[in-house]
Design a protein around this motif. Structure first.
Motif: not given
Length: 767
Positions: A271-291
């Motif tokens: 319920r509290e998902i913001t751009e910060d959660q995408i940038g610092f939590v969700i995005g890095p985890r998805l990026n780790a897959l590609g990296r």
């Protein structure tokens, strides 16, 4: 070692129209920020704050999109095999997922492929493409977030009778591929609302068009768009911001099973998902897959409806992300040690180029490059050895288009590509030294000397007792923040340190309690600061403010962005000198009072439209430097008033408030038409400033009034601004008249509202 000087610039109190402030509501800081960031009409400001008030651009605005949609529609109807070619970062993963999900839902026979970063790098290589053609036997190839420079690969596909659609958002190369259709927002004008779309935004507009042809709703895919917008640091303006706002709503309310499991592992509340959660939590985890692994499984993760599968994939991402963090920290420490051994790498070159061994994982060196940029405020290129070659990632600073700069050294490179702020490249090992020198020469030629200082723009200066949950909630209306819409930066001066301690798993962060001059305490986080010494007291802190939830309690989170010793003088934008006032705004006999003022000394009278009879006065274009300024007619807005006061630079202002406003919009239009007819007869050039002065109004009201007359159809005024000429119009209203009529009414209301405010406002608030 190079030290960059931070120059703090404190805010000037720019005027904001009273009606604008009233329509925006809440803290005046919100209206001021919107106004300063270019959202100066109520409509654009409300559209920025709330997607309900924004009108998105149609997919047809994107060049090539209709052709692409037609070809896909034909392929779907004909049962043709479609191959999607994506990319391994979050933008590429979400683009691939969105196209795959949408085309399958439309009945397509679809496969997808995302290159393996470790062995293939970015783009569409001919050899890899040939392998996928042999395996999947596609009839149509569509790329997403890649392909704009795939000249050879597209030629290969076309030679084998494949239709090719390129959807991408990267900068256009000198030679475009010979595709059947190219959809890229860089083909649009720079100010178009779709220009800043990331790859997933382009993919969405294509699916939106295809779905609309079958009366289907495509908005449920906007959660993927939100992930890509933030993770790819797309500029959040126009449609890009609109799509992000709508996508955040979906992420908070209807998360995919895979994302729900990711939230659980990461310990965040959906319920509290913001751009910060995408940038610092969700995005890095998805990026780790590609990296570090195979990003093709991201499509499975984002589309699976099976809870067990979602849990397993989310757990894999969590473990992979931990590995990514460990690798990043190890490489960062090695890079810092390299600089300490050879400080000339920083001191002698405007672009820091660090060449490491094969142990520098190419999947994470871009993250390290960003940290080096933050530390030294220079563009950074990190190179990892790969046999006899090096593969690199670049990160830049504002004002340096790193991809363009790298392109100047293309003769030394095997491949390159990217954005203004980030790029990738490969080159032979023997060219690294030449590449470093070439970048330096081109930097000085194109950019100039490296900056010795960085400007820190403060949005507002606060005392700690002004900070509350309600205050932060109100300024959060400006969110989501990011590129094109930075977080507000606050500052407090004269602070003392109450307590501080090092925190974090790797002991690289700080928690500090600061006390302001009133004795109020506030806790701060300061990320990656353990390596820095605290300045001596008293100190100034520049910080951001957010809300966070801890044990179901909403709390303030203050995060230090910059800190310094208070003896450094703050840099203020120019502010007016001390002025004495005499106030006759409520006078019952203003003419008698004016005569008394004039007889008592040497004064300069500013009057427009309603000139006091028998009095020598000047309009805003005639005013000169003078110690005493008499303001006879009420100014139309604070900007005009501030400009006049700055122009005259008085030590005393004598205030009257004679109302020069036109009784109605019709009267204003009639007066404006009169000026136009006089201009025609006099055969003079059009002068916007003189029109504004003659009607005692701001220039933007005159511009809108002229547009109203043009669209109303009486006169063609399209050449008025350029050559001062106009001809009779068609006599009927043109498209857009209703909108401009509404805007003109609103702007005239703003002028009236300000003049009412001016007549009764406290003297001290006028400037």
């Amino acid at each position: 070692m190079r030290n960059i000087i931070e120059r703090w610039v404190f805010p000037k109190l720019d005027p904001v129209p009273g009606l604008f402030q009233a329509k925006i509501g809440g803290s005046s800081l919100v209206a001021k920020t919107l106004y300063q960031r270019g959202y100066t009409s109520v409509d654009t400001a409300l559209g920025f704050l709330d997607p309900v008030f924004y009108t998105p651009s149609p997919p047809s605005d994107l060049p090539g999109l209709f052709t692409a949609a037609d070809r896909l529609e034909s392929a779907l109807k004909g049962g043709k095999n479609i191959l999607i070619w994506g990319d391994f970062d979050v933008d590429g993963q979400t683009s691939t997922t969105l196209l795959y999900s949408g085309l399958v839902e439309l009945g397509g026979s679809v496969t997808y492929y995302i290159p393996i970063r470790a062995s293939e790098s970015h783009g569409v290589s001919p050899a890899s493409l040939q392998d996928k053609i042999d395996r999947f036997q596609p009839d149509l190839l569509i790329t997403c977030d890649t392909g704009i420079d795939a000249v050879d690969a597209v030629r290969l596909a076309r030679e084998q009778n494949l239709e090719v659609i390129i959807t991408d958002h990267h900068q256009l190369p000198d030679q475009l591929p010979d595709a059947n259709s190219i959809v890229n927002p860089n083909l649009l004008p720079a100010d178009h609302p779709l220009r800043t779309l990331p790859g997933v935004g382009v993919a969405y507009k294509l699916i939106e068009e295809l779905f609309s042809r079958q009366d289907r709703d495509s908005e449920r895919f906007l959660d993927l768009v939100a992930l890509g917008v933030v993770a790819d640091v797309a500029e959040q303006v126009g449609d890009t911001r609109f799509l992000l706002q709508r996508g955040l709503e979906i992420l908070r309310t209807s998360p995919r099973p895979g994302l729900s499991e990711l939230y659980r592992f990461a310990g965040i509340d959906q319920r509290e998902i913001t751009e910060d959660q995408i940038g610092f939590v969700i995005g890095p985890r998805l990026n780790a897959l590609g990296r570090l692994d195979d990003a093709n499984s991201s499509v499975d993760f984002l589309t699976t409806s099976e809870p067990g599968r979602a849990h397993k994939l989310a757990e894999f991402l969590e473990n992979l992300n931990r590995r990514r963090q460990e690798l990043t920290e190890d490489i960062y420490q090695e890079a810092v040690a390299m600089i300490e051994r050879s400080p000339s790498l920083v001191e002698d070159y405007p672009v820091i180029v660090l060449a490491g061994s094969s142990t520098w994982n190419p999947g994470v060196i871009g993250i390290v490059a960003s940290r080096i940029v933050d530390r030294f405020f220079k563009p950074v290129i990190m190179l990892s050895q790969d046999g006899g070659d090096y593969r690199g990632s670049a990160r830049s600073i504002e004002g340096v288009n790193i991809t363009k700069l790298i392109s100047e050294s293309s003769g030394l490179l095997t491949s390159f590509g990217g954005h203004p702020m980030a790029a990738g490249m490969s080159l032979p090992a023997e060219n690294v030294t030449k590449f470093r020198s070439s970048l330096s020469e081109d930097f000085h030629r194109i950019v100039g000397p490296p900056p010795e200082e960085v400007r820190i723009d403060i949005d507002a200066e606060l005392s700690f007792n002004e900070i509350s949950l309600d205050f932060i909630t109100d300024i959060q209306r400006l969110a989501p923040f990011g590129a094109g819409n930075p977080k507000l930066l606050f500052a407090t001066r004269g602070l003392s340190i109450n307590a501080e301690r090092i925190i974090g798993k790797n002991k690289n962060h700080r928690k500090i309690t600061l006390t302001d001059p009133s004795g109020t305490d506030l806790d701060f986080l300061w990320w990656n600061s353990a390596q820095y010494s605290l300045p001596s007291e008293p100190i100034d802190a520049a910080y951001s403010l957010d809300l966070t939830t801890f044990r179901d309690q909403l709390q303030i989170q203050a995060t230090i962005q910059h800190i310094r010793h208070s003896s450094d003088e703050p840099v203020y934008l120019k502010s007016p000198k001390k002025i004495n006032f005499q106030d006759f705004r409520q006078s019952q006999s203003p003419m008698l009072d004016l005569e008394s003022v004039i007889s008592s000394g040497n004064v300069q009278v500013w009057a427009e439209l309603k000139i006091p009879p028998g009095v020598q006065s000047r309009n805003r274009l005639e005013l000169m430097d003078h110690p005493t300024l008499v303001i006879w007619t009420s100014p139309p807005n604070r900007q005009v008033l501030s400009t006049v006061v700055s122009q005259v630079s008085p030590s005393e202002i004598i205030l009257f408030a004679i109302e020069p406003t036109f009784p109605s919009q019709r009267d204003f239009i009639q007066a404006l038409l009169g000026l136009l007819k006089h201009l025609k007869l006099s055969d003079k050039e059009f002068d916007l400033e003189r029109f504004a002065q003659a009607l005692a109004l701001p220039q933007d009201v005159i511009e809108i009034g002229l547009e109203w007359i043009h669209l109303q159809g009486d006169f063609y005024l399209s050449s008025l601004m350029a050559i001062g000429d106009f001809e009779p119009g068609p006599g009927t209203t043109l498209p857009g008249f209703q909108d401009i009529d509404r805007r003109l009414k609103l702007m005239l209301q703003e002028v009236s509202a300000y003049r009412r405010y001016y007549k009764t406002a406290p003297v001290g608030s006028l400037l």
